[in-house]
Design a protein around this motif. Structure first.
Motif, mmCIF file in Angstrom:
data_model
loop_
_atom_site.group_PDB
_atom_site.id
_atom_site.type_symbol
_atom_site.label_atom_id
_atom_site.label_comp_id
_atom_site.label_asym_id
_atom_site.label_seq_id
_atom_site.Cartn_x
_atom_site.Cartn_y
_atom_site.Cartn_z
ATOM 1 N N LYS A 1 0.820 -1.220 0.000
ATOM 2 C CA LYS A 1 0.000 0.000 0.000
ATOM 3 C C LYS A 1 0.849 1.264 0.000
ATOM 4 O O LYS A 1 1.896 1.330 0.639
ATOM 5 C CB LYS A 1 -0.923 -0.004 1.213
ATOM 6 N N VAL A 2 0.349 2.279 -0.711
ATOM 7 C CA VAL A 2 0.907 3.629 -0.661
ATOM 8 C C VAL A 2 -0.248 4.575 -0.363
ATOM 9 O O VAL A 2 -1.197 4.676 -1.143
ATOM 10 C CB VAL A 2 1.575 4.034 -1.998
ATOM 11 N N PHE A 3 -0.213 5.258 0.783
ATOM 12 C CA PHE A 3 -1.299 6.196 1.122
ATOM 13 C C PHE A 3 -0.844 7.135 2.228
ATOM 14 O O PHE A 3 0.134 6.870 2.939
ATOM 15 C CB PHE A 3 -2.557 5.434 1.547
ATOM 16 N N ASP A 4 -1.570 8.252 2.369
ATOM 17 C CA ASP A 4 -1.273 9.201 3.443
ATOM 18 C C ASP A 4 -2.015 8.758 4.698
ATOM 19 O O ASP A 4 -3.220 8.904 4.807
ATOM 20 C CB ASP A 4 -1.667 10.626 3.053
ATOM 21 N N SER A 5 -1.289 8.183 5.640
ATOM 22 C CA SER A 5 -1.891 7.615 6.840
ATOM 23 C C SER A 5 -2.435 8.686 7.767
ATOM 24 O O SER A 5 -3.394 8.470 8.499
ATOM 25 C CB SER A 5 -0.857 6.768 7.580
ATOM 26 N N GLU A 6 -1.824 9.853 7.747
ATOM 27 C CA GLU A 6 -2.227 10.981 8.578
ATOM 28 C C GLU A 6 -1.551 12.209 7.994
ATOM 29 O O GLU A 6 -0.646 12.086 7.156
ATOM 30 C CB GLU A 6 -1.797 10.733 10.030
ATOM 31 N N PRO A 7 -1.946 13.405 8.395
ATOM 32 C CA PRO A 7 -1.300 14.603 7.844
ATOM 33 C C PRO A 7 0.215 14.571 8.031
ATOM 34 O O PRO A 7 0.714 14.365 9.140
ATOM 35 C CB PRO A 7 -1.936 15.737 8.663
ATOM 36 N N GLY A 8 0.936 14.666 6.919
ATOM 37 C CA GLY A 8 2.391 14.704 6.993
ATOM 38 C C GLY A 8 3.071 13.362 7.039
ATOM 39 O O GLY A 8 4.288 13.283 7.273
ATOM 40 N N SER A 9 2.339 12.265 6.788
ATOM 41 C CA SER A 9 2.943 10.934 6.782
ATOM 42 C C SER A 9 2.453 10.148 5.581
ATOM 43 O O SER A 9 1.306 10.297 5.159
ATOM 44 C CB SER A 9 2.607 10.163 8.071
ATOM 45 N N VAL A 10 3.320 9.291 5.038
ATOM 46 C CA VAL A 10 2.952 8.446 3.919
ATOM 47 C C VAL A 10 3.448 7.026 4.184
ATOM 48 O O VAL A 10 4.569 6.828 4.659
ATOM 49 C CB VAL A 10 3.528 8.975 2.582
ATOM 50 N N VAL A 11 2.591 6.032 3.919
ATOM 51 C CA VAL A 11 2.941 4.623 4.074
ATOM 52 C C VAL A 11 3.432 4.098 2.732
ATOM 53 O O VAL A 11 2.800 4.336 1.693
ATOM 54 C CB VAL A 11 1.734 3.806 4.575
ATOM 55 N N VAL A 12 4.561 3.367 2.741
ATOM 56 C CA VAL A 12 5.142 2.822 1.513
ATOM 57 C C VAL A 12 5.220 1.293 1.646
ATOM 58 O O VAL A 12 5.065 0.741 2.738
ATOM 59 C CB VAL A 12 6.547 3.411 1.262
ATOM 60 N N PRO A 13 5.428 0.570 0.529
ATOM 61 C CA PRO A 13 5.461 -0.898 0.567
ATOM 62 C C PRO A 13 6.618 -1.457 1.401
ATOM 63 O O PRO A 13 7.663 -0.829 1.574
ATOM 64 C CB PRO A 13 5.619 -1.279 -0.907
ATOM 65 N N ASN A 14 6.391 -2.682 1.892
ATOM 66 C CA ASN A 14 7.418 -3.432 2.628
ATOM 67 C C ASN A 14 7.259 -4.901 2.253
ATOM 68 O O ASN A 14 6.213 -5.498 2.513
ATOM 69 C CB ASN A 14 7.241 -3.224 4.134
ATOM 70 N N ASP A 15 8.272 -5.477 1.619
ATOM 71 C CA ASP A 15 8.160 -6.866 1.146
ATOM 72 C C ASP A 15 8.717 -7.868 2.140
ATOM 73 O O ASP A 15 8.839 -9.053 1.842
ATOM 74 C CB ASP A 15 8.853 -7.027 -0.210
ATOM 75 N N ASN A 16 9.046 -7.433 3.350
ATOM 76 C CA ASN A 16 9.654 -8.327 4.342
ATOM 77 C C ASN A 16 8.712 -8.459 5.547
ATOM 78 O O ASN A 16 8.977 -7.939 6.632
ATOM 79 C CB ASN A 16 11.015 -7.778 4.765
ATOM 80 N N LEU A 17 7.607 -9.177 5.360
ATOM 81 C CA LEU A 17 6.610 -9.324 6.415
ATOM 82 C C LEU A 17 6.323 -10.795 6.687
ATOM 83 O O LEU A 17 6.379 -11.632 5.792
ATOM 84 C CB LEU A 17 5.305 -8.621 6.024
ATOM 85 N N ARG A 18 5.989 -11.089 7.950
ATOM 86 C CA ARG A 18 5.573 -12.429 8.349
ATOM 87 C C ARG A 18 4.160 -12.346 8.912
ATOM 88 O O ARG A 18 3.665 -11.257 9.244
ATOM 89 C CB ARG A 18 6.521 -12.994 9.428
ATOM 90 N N HIS A 19 3.500 -13.504 9.058
ATOM 91 C CA HIS A 19 2.162 -13.480 9.625
ATOM 92 C C HIS A 19 2.224 -13.179 11.120
ATOM 93 O O HIS A 19 3.223 -13.458 11.793
ATOM 94 C CB HIS A 19 1.428 -14.807 9.371
ATOM 95 N N GLU A 20 1.169 -12.567 11.641
ATOM 96 C CA GLU A 20 1.057 -12.345 13.081
ATOM 97 C C GLU A 20 0.249 -13.498 13.686
ATOM 98 O O GLU A 20 -0.598 -14.091 13.023
ATOM 99 C CB GLU A 20 0.404 -10.991 13.383
ATOM 100 N N TYR A 21 0.525 -13.800 14.952
ATOM 101 C CA TYR A 21 -0.021 -14.996 15.577
ATOM 102 C C TYR A 21 -0.569 -14.638 16.950
ATOM 103 O O TYR A 21 0.054 -13.888 17.705
ATOM 104 C CB TYR A 21 1.087 -16.054 15.712
#
Length: 803
Positions: free
Chosen positions: A571-591
């Motif tokens: 995802k790429v989006f503005d999470s809040e004023p003055g912040s942007v979320v970018v992709p991360n391909d290094n993720l594991r599942h949460e448990y």
């Protein structure tokens, strides 16, 4: 003359025959009851009511006692003499009986009291009486689900400290969660038409063994109207027409549905249209919530306009259309084919919380709309209810296709650049569920599931002065895919009526693939493609023990997981004023690891006390944290220098709570219900423990209900504790524009309460009137984390006509 004698004789026979027929209705809903067993003492005579509630009792004598028995109603005994000339009989509902059967625990019907987990059941009569405006409101009326709203066209459920993509939504057994269900607040549940819902089951706590990824905090299972067959050569036709008006939003709703039932075929058609105006908040409460000004879009450009009535939340109104068509075919007694087609479309939905943000004392956005949200589903189910196979007694196959479309349209104040991002998801699913009774004491449930999601995503910038569009970064990597394959099994052992043991296991493999080449033109990511594999084994084990008729114990332990989806990875989006979320391909599942202990005390059904406590530990939690892109911690996004963030396995969380419910029968007509939820929890952030974003404040409600033959009255209160500034999650404390300010100028979520009154009057067998006066004292409040203030004093009127 002979002709007239013949006609007269036939008329007498007809009237005599009419007198030998009876029609059985529910005392509560005034609707006919199908499947009422009618018999005498020695059962030498017996009949069963059809779908019109009708049965022929001509074979019974005038003085013998006739029994009327139905699972969800109180047994009634009466003679034909006592019936007199009336051909109508009313049965009282058995509330306990109505809640006995649940489906969501194993995909097949089970007795609710056998399930170790806590499941909240909401039947059609309760839905009709509560008269919810959306399915989010339907859930909120249970008192067990907390609802957050960023805008009027919203409703994000929170269950036991979890929300959004850590909760699962199903419609008629089909998973609604898709590859772009986000960790931020979701409004997808409002796509489900509350008028089409026949009953709802909310599983509190993990449901991963049966439902897989996302079902960490709970499962919300919606079951819509089923087509009814006549099982005869005559046509069964039923229909409902409903209109509703709500004063706080000037809501105008129209609904219709009708059923055509034949011997082997049945069809049900359902449609609803709602127009919501701008919502008006209450007069008494924090002034921070007032809408004092807004942006007007004129031919001369954007202008700040003073709001003549600051209680009216400009702009918040929207429209919604819901349609449903279902077909049932029963070629044989135990073989059922069900086809369902569902469609929902909204108008643009203004995102109210973004329209009230300021930058340098000036409103930031001139436009912030969710574009028309569309959801389509086709669902084919084949069910065989009895079999001599060694592999199964019951089998259900489900094939489904869903298409989701959504978009976001944003433009800053006095800017000519309009940003448009459009997404679509094609979702395919296959489920095979089986049940086998191994012995008289042991049942075995098992099945397999396959899901495939394809994501389309595009972005563009539009110059409103020249109407020239240019490509821009999309919200998700276009063409990405998410697929899940799983096998599960569950066993129920019931050696006697006092003890039940249930346990289950599931193995799930999830694979996500994404191609970032298109977005790399704008972002310069250090990778072009991503493939994420997540395999998880989850299990559950629980017992129900009833040593006597007064006390019932339940204990359940479970594990659950959520695999990263495309929203997490790409995802790429503005999470809040003055912040942007970018992709991360290094993720594991949460448990997640959880446990629950509950006790129910039933004092001869006069007083019922239901309590439970639970604890959940979430490991490798997927959370939004600061990040760097090619060593840069800030980048330009949508023309603004923004802090770089990404979803990461960067946290652990501990969530705990206590729930208590009370039901007390004061008289045969008056009863009291009350429930209260206490929640708490922390998560790791920068090696310290901080409050969790989706742990709601303590909340509850109390109802005093009076019922008679044609009238039902409900006086009730809803209430919610405060969350101080120190109790807010850091991500919430940063959104000061949606909160009230305390004496120190810090944001906090104030406590609130509402007093309400609701009534339902059965005008005739075909017509009922439901009226509510909500928030009688006109409180101005927001539910926790909500961007839009709740309705002020609100009068709701609904009229239902049935054929």
């Amino acid at each position: 003359m002979k002709f007239f004698y013949t006609i007269f004789f036939l008329l007498l026979v007809s009237l005599s025959s009419q007198g030998q027929n009876i029609k059985v209705f529910s005392e509560h809903t005034k609707e006919p009851i199908f499947g009422v067993a009618i018999y005498n003492v020695d059962k030498s005579e017996s009949v069963v009511t059809n779908f019109r509630g009708e049965a022929d009792i001509s074979n019974f004598t005038d003085t013998e006692i006739i029994y009327f028995k139905h699972l969800s109603h109180v047994l009634k005994k009466i003679t034909k003499l006592q019936l007199g000339n009336s051909n109508r009989l009313y049965l009282n509902s058995n509330t306990q009986g109505l809640e006995e059967i649940v489906i969501s625990a194993s995909k097949f019907e089970q007795n609710k009291k056998d399930i170790p987990q806590r499941i909240v059941s909401i039947n059609g009569a309760s839905i009709h009486f509560s008269n919810p405006q959306t399915s989010a409101d339907l859930l909120e009326n249970t008192g067990k689900v907390f609802i957050q709203k960023s805008q009027l066209g919203g409703g994000s459920p929170m269950i036991r400290g979890f929300s959004t993509n850590r909760l699962l939504i199903t419609v008629d057994g089909v998973r609604m969660n898709n590859a772009i269900f986000r960790g931020g607040n979701l409004q997808n549940v409002i796509a489900i038409d509350p008028f089409s819902v026949q009953n709802t089951e909310v599983t509190l706590g993990s449901g991963s063994v049966i439902y897989g990824s996302d079902a960490i905090g709970g499962v919300m299972s919606f079951y819509t109207q089923e087509p009814k067959l006549s099982y005869s050569d005559s046509l069964l036709f039923t229909s409902n027409i409903i209109t509703r008006y709500s004063s706080a939003s000037n809501e105008k709703t129209g609904h219709f549905d009708f059923n055509l039932g034949y011997k082997k075929w049945a069809f049900v058609t359902n449609g609803s249209y709602t127009n919501f105006g701008d919502l008006k908040m209450g007069k008494n409460g924090p002034s921070d919530y007032l809408r004092t000004e807004f942006v007007s879009i004129t031919n001369a450009g954007d202008v700040i306009t003073e709001n003549e009535d600051p209680l009216v939340q400009r702009f918040s109104g929207y429209d919604q259309l819901n349609m449903m068509q279902k077909v049932r075919y029963e070629p044989h007694e135990n073989l059922i084919f069900d086809l369902g087609l569902y469609y929902t479309k909204t108008s643009d939905i203004p995102r109210y919380d973004r329209l009230i943000r300021y930058r340098d004392d000036t409103l930031l956005s001139a436009e912030w709309n969710y574009g028309p949200q569309e959801w389509f589903m086709s669902n084919l189910q084949v069910t065989k209810l009895s079999s001599n196979s060694n592999l199964y007694d019951k089998i259900k196959t489900t094939l489904a296709y869903q298409n989701f479309k959504e978009s976001r349209i944003t433009r800053d104040f006095q800017s000519t650049a309009r940003s448009i991002r459009e997404e679509a998801v094609d979702a395919y699913s296959f489920n095979l569920d089986l049940e086998k009774r191994l012995t008289s004491r042991t049942q075995f449930f098992y099945g397999l599931e396959y899901i495939y999601n394809k994501v389309m995503s595009h972005g563009r910038e539009e110059d409103i002065s020249s109407n020239i569009s240019t490509p821009s970064v999309s919200r998700y990597p276009n063409g990405s895919s998410w697929q899940s394959a799983a096998i599960y099994s569950s066993i129920k052992y019931k050696p006697n009526s006092k003890f039940v043991f249930q346990s289950g296991l599931r193995y799930n493999l999830v694979v996500s693939k994404a191609d970032f080449k298109e977005n790399n033109v704008f972002l310069n990511l250090p990778f072009e493609t991503s493939e994420n594999n997540a395999g998880a084994l989850t299990g559950t084990a629980g017992i129900r023990w009833s040593p006597n008729n007064t006390i019932q114990w339940k204990f359940n332990a479970s594990t659950a997981f959520r695999a990263p989806n495309i929203d997490d990875i790409g995802k790429v989006f503005d999470s809040e004023p003055g912040s942007v979320v970018v992709p991360n391909d290094n993720l594991r599942h949460e448990y997640a690891y959880g446990g629950e202990l509950g006790v129910k005390l039933d004092f001869d059904k006069k007083v019922v006390l239901d309590m439970s406590t639970y604890y959940t530990y979430l490991d490798n939690a997927l959370v939004r944290r600061d990040y760097n892109l090619n060593g840069e911690t800030e980048i330009i996004y949508d023309g603004e220098l923004s802090n770089v963030q990404a979803i990461q396995n960067a946290s652990k969380a501990w969530i705990y709570g206590f729930e208590v419910g009370l039901k007390a029968a004061i008289t045969n007509q008056i009863y009291l219900t009350s429930q209260y939820s206490v929640l708490g929890g922390t998560e790791e952030e920068d090696d310290i423990e901080v409050p969790i974003r989706h742990v709601a404040p303590n909340f509850g409600n109390t109802h005093l209900v009076w019922t008679s033959k044609d009238l039902k009255l409900d006086m009730f209160a809803n209430y919610n504790n405060e969350l101080s500034f120190n109790q807010l999650a850091p991500s919430e404390a940063e959104k000061d524009y949606i909160y009230a300010l305390d004496a120190n100028g810090d944001p906090y979520s104030p406590s609130w309460y509402t007093l309400n009154f609701r009534t339902q009057y059965q005008i005739s067998n075909s017509t009922s009137l439901t009226a509510s006066l909500e928030n009688i004292t006109d409180q101005r409040y927001k539910t926790y984390s909500s961007g839009i203030a709740a309705a002020g004093r609100n009068f709701i009127l609904s009229l239902k006509y049935s054929l």
